[in-house]
Design an enzyme around this catalytic site. Structure first.
Site, PDB file in Angstrom:
ATOM      1  N   ASN A 217       0.853  -1.194   0.000  1.00 41.32           N
ATOM      2  CA  ASN A 217       0.000   0.000   0.000  1.00 41.32           C
ATOM      3  C   ASN A 217       0.885   1.238   0.000  1.00 41.32           C
ATOM      4  OD1 ASN A 217       0.397   0.937   2.873  1.00 41.32           O
ATOM      5  ND2 ASN A 217      -0.325  -1.156   3.229  1.00 41.32           N
ATOM      6  N   ASP A 286      -4.843  -6.414   5.131  1.00 41.28           N
ATOM      7  CA  ASP A 286      -5.864  -7.300   5.710  1.00 41.28           C
ATOM      8  C   ASP A 286      -5.807  -8.688   5.087  1.00 41.28           C
ATOM      9  OD1 ASP A 286      -7.046  -5.537   7.555  1.00 41.28           O
ATOM     10  OD2 ASP A 286      -8.014  -4.470   5.902  1.00 41.28           O
ATOM     11  N   LYS A 296       9.479 -16.985  -9.839  1.00 38.86           N
ATOM     12  CA  LYS A 296       8.770 -15.855 -10.450  1.00 38.86           C
ATOM     13  C   LYS A 296       7.618 -16.377 -11.327  1.00 38.86           C
ATOM     14  CE  LYS A 296       9.375 -11.974 -13.474  1.00 38.86           C
ATOM     15  NZ  LYS A 296      10.120 -11.484 -14.613  1.00 38.86           N
ATOM     16  N   PHE A 330      -5.309   3.772  14.450  1.00 33.83           N
ATOM     17  CA  PHE A 330      -5.579   4.726  13.383  1.00 33.83           C
ATOM     18  C   PHE A 330      -6.717   4.164  12.544  1.00 33.83           C
ATOM     19  CE2 PHE A 330      -2.523   8.227  12.551  1.00 33.83           C
ATOM     20  CZ  PHE A 330      -1.747   8.091  13.688  1.00 33.83           C
ATOM     21  N   LYS A 344     -14.370   0.881  14.897  1.00 34.58           N
ATOM     22  CA  LYS A 344     -13.063   0.273  15.191  1.00 34.58           C
ATOM     23  C   LYS A 344     -12.658   0.555  16.638  1.00 34.58           C
ATOM     24  CE  LYS A 344     -11.545   0.472  10.396  1.00 34.58           C
ATOM     25  NZ  LYS A 344     -10.812   1.144   9.356  1.00 34.58           N
ATOM     26  N   LYS A 348     -12.099  -2.819  18.723  1.00 31.01           N
ATOM     27  CA  LYS A 348     -10.705  -3.160  19.035  1.00 31.01           C
ATOM     28  C   LYS A 348     -10.320  -2.736  20.460  1.00 31.01           C
ATOM     29  CE  LYS A 348      -9.495  -3.120  14.133  1.00 31.01           C
ATOM     30  NZ  LYS A 348      -8.429  -3.150  13.143  1.00 31.01           N
TER      31      LYS A 348
HETATM   32  O1  PMT Z   1       2.823   6.262   6.457  1.00 32.49           O
HETATM   33  P1  PMT Z   1       2.258   7.545   5.860  1.00 32.49           P
HETATM   34  O2  PMT Z   1       2.565   7.695   4.404  1.00 32.49           O
HETATM   35  O3  PMT Z   1       2.656   8.749   6.686  1.00 32.49           O
HETATM   36  O4  PMT Z   1       0.676   7.451   5.966  1.00 32.49           O
HETATM   37  C1  PMT Z   1       0.037   7.474   7.214  1.00 32.49           C
HETATM   38  C2  PMT Z   1      -1.178   6.528   7.270  1.00 32.49           C
HETATM   39  C3  PMT Z   1      -2.255   7.004   6.320  1.00 32.49           C
HETATM   40  C4  PMT Z   1      -0.768   5.087   6.925  1.00 32.49           C
HETATM   41  C5  PMT Z   1      -1.686   6.583   8.769  1.00 32.49           C
HETATM   42  O5  PMT Z   1      -2.069   7.885   9.083  1.00 32.49           O
HETATM   43  C6  PMT Z   1      -2.866   5.645   8.988  1.00 32.49           C
HETATM   44  O6  PMT Z   1      -4.031   5.980   8.798  1.00 32.49           O
HETATM   45  N1  PMT Z   1      -2.568   4.383   9.420  1.00 32.49           N
HETATM   46  C7  PMT Z   1      -3.556   3.302   9.564  1.00 32.49           C
HETATM   47  C8  PMT Z   1      -3.864   2.719   8.224  1.00 32.49           C
HETATM   48  C9  PMT Z   1      -4.810   1.553   8.317  1.00 32.49           C
HETATM   49  O7  PMT Z   1      -4.404   0.463   8.022  1.00 32.49           O
HETATM   50  O8  PMT Z   1      -5.979   1.813   8.803  1.00 32.49           O
HETATM   51  P2  PMT Z   1      -7.172   0.703   8.955  1.00 32.49           P
HETATM   52  O9  PMT Z   1      -8.380   1.551   9.152  1.00 32.49           O
HETATM   53  O10 PMT Z   1      -7.165  -0.228   7.811  1.00 32.49           O
HETATM   54  O11 PMT Z   1      -6.780  -0.083  10.275  1.00 32.49           O
HETATM   55  C10 PMT Z   1      -7.255   0.294  11.569  1.00 32.49           C
HETATM   56  C11 PMT Z   1      -6.212   0.036  12.624  1.00 32.49           C
HETATM   57  O12 PMT Z   1      -6.004  -1.381  12.777  1.00 32.49           O
HETATM   58  C12 PMT Z   1      -4.857   0.638  12.330  1.00 32.49           C
HETATM   59  O13 PMT Z   1      -4.337   1.138  13.545  1.00 32.49           O
HETATM   60  C13 PMT Z   1      -4.032  -0.542  11.821  1.00 32.49           C
HETATM   61  O14 PMT Z   1      -2.656  -0.403  12.155  1.00 32.49           O
HETATM   62  C14 PMT Z   1      -4.650  -1.713  12.568  1.00 32.49           C
HETATM   63  N2  PMT Z   1      -4.629  -2.991  11.824  1.00 32.49           N
HETATM   64  C15 PMT Z   1      -5.281  -3.097  10.624  1.00 32.49           C
HETATM   65  C16 PMT Z   1      -5.299  -4.309   9.970  1.00 32.49           C
HETATM   66  C17 PMT Z   1      -4.624  -5.427  10.538  1.00 32.49           C
HETATM   67  N3  PMT Z   1      -4.600  -6.595   9.922  1.00 32.49           N
HETATM   68  N4  PMT Z   1      -3.972  -5.288  11.706  1.00 32.49           N
HETATM   69  C18 PMT Z   1      -3.972  -4.099  12.368  1.00 32.49           C
HETATM   70  O15 PMT Z   1      -3.384  -3.967  13.447  1.00 32.49           O
END
Ligand code: PMT
Length: 405
Positions: A217, A286, A296, A330, A344, A348
């Site tokens: 990503n 995810d 490859k 986040f 979330k 969580k």
């Molecule tokens: O790195 P940059 O370029 O500065 O960009 C910053 C950012 C946009 C990545 C950052 O600000 C941000 O939003 N990070 C979270 C991105 C994300 O994966 O969000 P989500 O809504 O999909 O996940 C929710 C939360 O669960 C997040 O805290 C994530 O770390 C966590 N998660 C998600 C999926 C997973 N399998 N395990 C997790 O722990």
């Protein structure tokens, strides 16, 4: 001496004040005086051009210290060497910072004592730009400022008003009292995470498809690295679990490099039990390819179907294991920001969630700025307008601090 009696956050702090060649250099004299009265030891470095505006003697008298005016000065109090002040500084402040200085700083030049000190210091850096409005608004200057902010430097916003060049606009050096207040506020909260272990995740995980390809990503790690840097500056013992990122590890931060979501989970779980705070800024995949090809994958005619399977949700698992930890997530959303973020937060078991609208071009992935809403467990909301990621990191840690007490 007044400074010996001062008791505030600046008492005993060693501040290196860089003065560059702009008309606002005269205000740096009052700034020196204010910092000294507040108890700081102020060491002034003047660029060649600054000496055309104010004399070295003035700063020497006001600071009570030798003033450095060239690379080849004798600095009797600091074992003459060109990085002595870089090592001595508790904080480096450049006020005024001209457009020329900002350009050199952004490029990493070290052609005089001030730029050399800037490059060599590990101390926090504050820059107070002051210049003609057009120069300030020039895209090159703005790009330099963004780059410097992304490196973790604190940029003190110039004020608007009537400038010496005759125009009215943004570019004035703020009043010395305001600059001194910002430096003081920094030291006041500087050590408020001392003794706390803060675990931060950053970057975007990569899920291999074959030996040369992966699903990834757009996360660069900037948001997470800014949080790690700010937490370390505030005295925390910081562990950064980072997916691939081109950024340098901030000073004082222990970094564990990982690639996939499963590697991130393992590293996070290893560090979790004795952590006081966990902030999950990483963009974790995810899903991952169900089968990783050993060799490859060769192209063939027609469609190619990729089967994905679920990755563990690390944050969900932490929320279930959580004991004393302050847990911050986040949410990167393009629609229904509040609804999804609140979902979330509850699911969580977080203390709060930082929701960023990643459909904005100036927020979220791969930019130096962000704007976010912090949804707290008690239902309150903190609106954070567009700012640098370093500034947002400060606000997030202010809320973490409140949750800890
Ligand atoms: O790195 P940059 O370029 O500065 O960009 C910053 C950012 C946009 C990545 C950052 O600000 C941000 O939003 N990070 C979270 C991105 C994300 O994966 O969000 P989500 O809504 O999909 O996940 C929710 C939360 O669960 C997040 O805290 C994530 O770390 C966590 N998660 C998600 C999926 C997973 N399998 N395990 C997790 O722990």
């Amino acid at each position: 001496m007044e400074e010996m009696l001062a008791q505030g956050p600046l008492a005993g702090r060693k501040i290196v004040l860089g003065v560059t060649g702009g008309i606002a250099a005269y205000k740096a004299v009052e700034l020196t005086s204010r910092l000294r009265k507040a108890g700081a030891e102020v060491h002034v470095i003047m660029t060649r051009a600054a000496q055309d505006f104010v004399t070295e003697l003035t700063f020497r008298e006001i600071s009570g210290q030798a003033v450095v005016t060239s690379m080849w000065d004798k600095v009797p109090t600091h074992n003459v060497e060109h990085i002595a002040l870089a090592n001595l500084a508790d904080l480096l402040l450049v006020a005024p910072a001209t457009a020329n200085f900002l350009a050199k700083a952004a490029a990493g030049l070290a052609d005089d004592m001030l730029t050399t000190t800037l490059l060599a210091t590990k101390a926090p850096v504050f820059l107070a730009p002051a210049m003609n409005t057009n120069m300030y608004e020039n895209p090159v200057t703005q790009k330099n400022l963004r780059e410097l902010a992304a490196r973790g430097f604190h940029i003190i916003e110039p004020a608007s008003g009537h400038l010496a060049c005759g125009v009215t606009g943004k570019g004035r050096l703020p009043e010395p009292a305001d600059i001194a207040r910002q430096v003081e506020a920094f030291f006041a909260k500087a050590r408020d995470l001392l003794g706390r272990k803060v675990l931060v995740t950053a970057g975007g995980t990569r899920e291999p498809l074959d030996p040369v390809r992966y699903l990834g990503n757009r996360s660069t790690g900037r948001m997470g690295y800014a949080i790690a840097q700010e937490a370390a500056a505030r005295g925390a013992d910081v562990v950064l679990v980072s997916a691939p990122s081109a950024l340098p590890v901030p000073p004082g931060v222990r970094c564990v490099h990982v690639e996939t979501a499963r590697e991130m989970r393992e590293a996070v779980l290893r560090e979790f039990d004795d952590a006081d705070v966990v902030i999950k800024a990483a963009a974790v995949a995810d899903y991952r390819p169900k089968i990783v090809a050993k060799n490859k994958i060769k192209k063939s005619e027609g469609e190619f179907t990729l089967v994905l399977e679920r990755n563990p949700d690390i944050l969900l698992e932490l929320g279930q294991k959580k004991r004393q930890q302050v847990l911050v997530g986040f949410a990167a959303e393009t629609t229904k920001l509040e609804e999804y973020a609140r979902g979330k937060l509850a699911k969580k078991n977080l203390d709060f969630i930082v929701a960023n609208d990643v459909s904005r071009p100036d927020a979220g992935f791969a930019v130096d700025t962000n704007c976010a809403k912090l949804f707290m467990r008690d239902g309150t909301v903190c609106d954070c307008p567009l700012s640098s990621k370093a500034e947002l990191a400060g606000v997030i840690l202010d809320h973490v601090r409140a949750c800890l007490s």
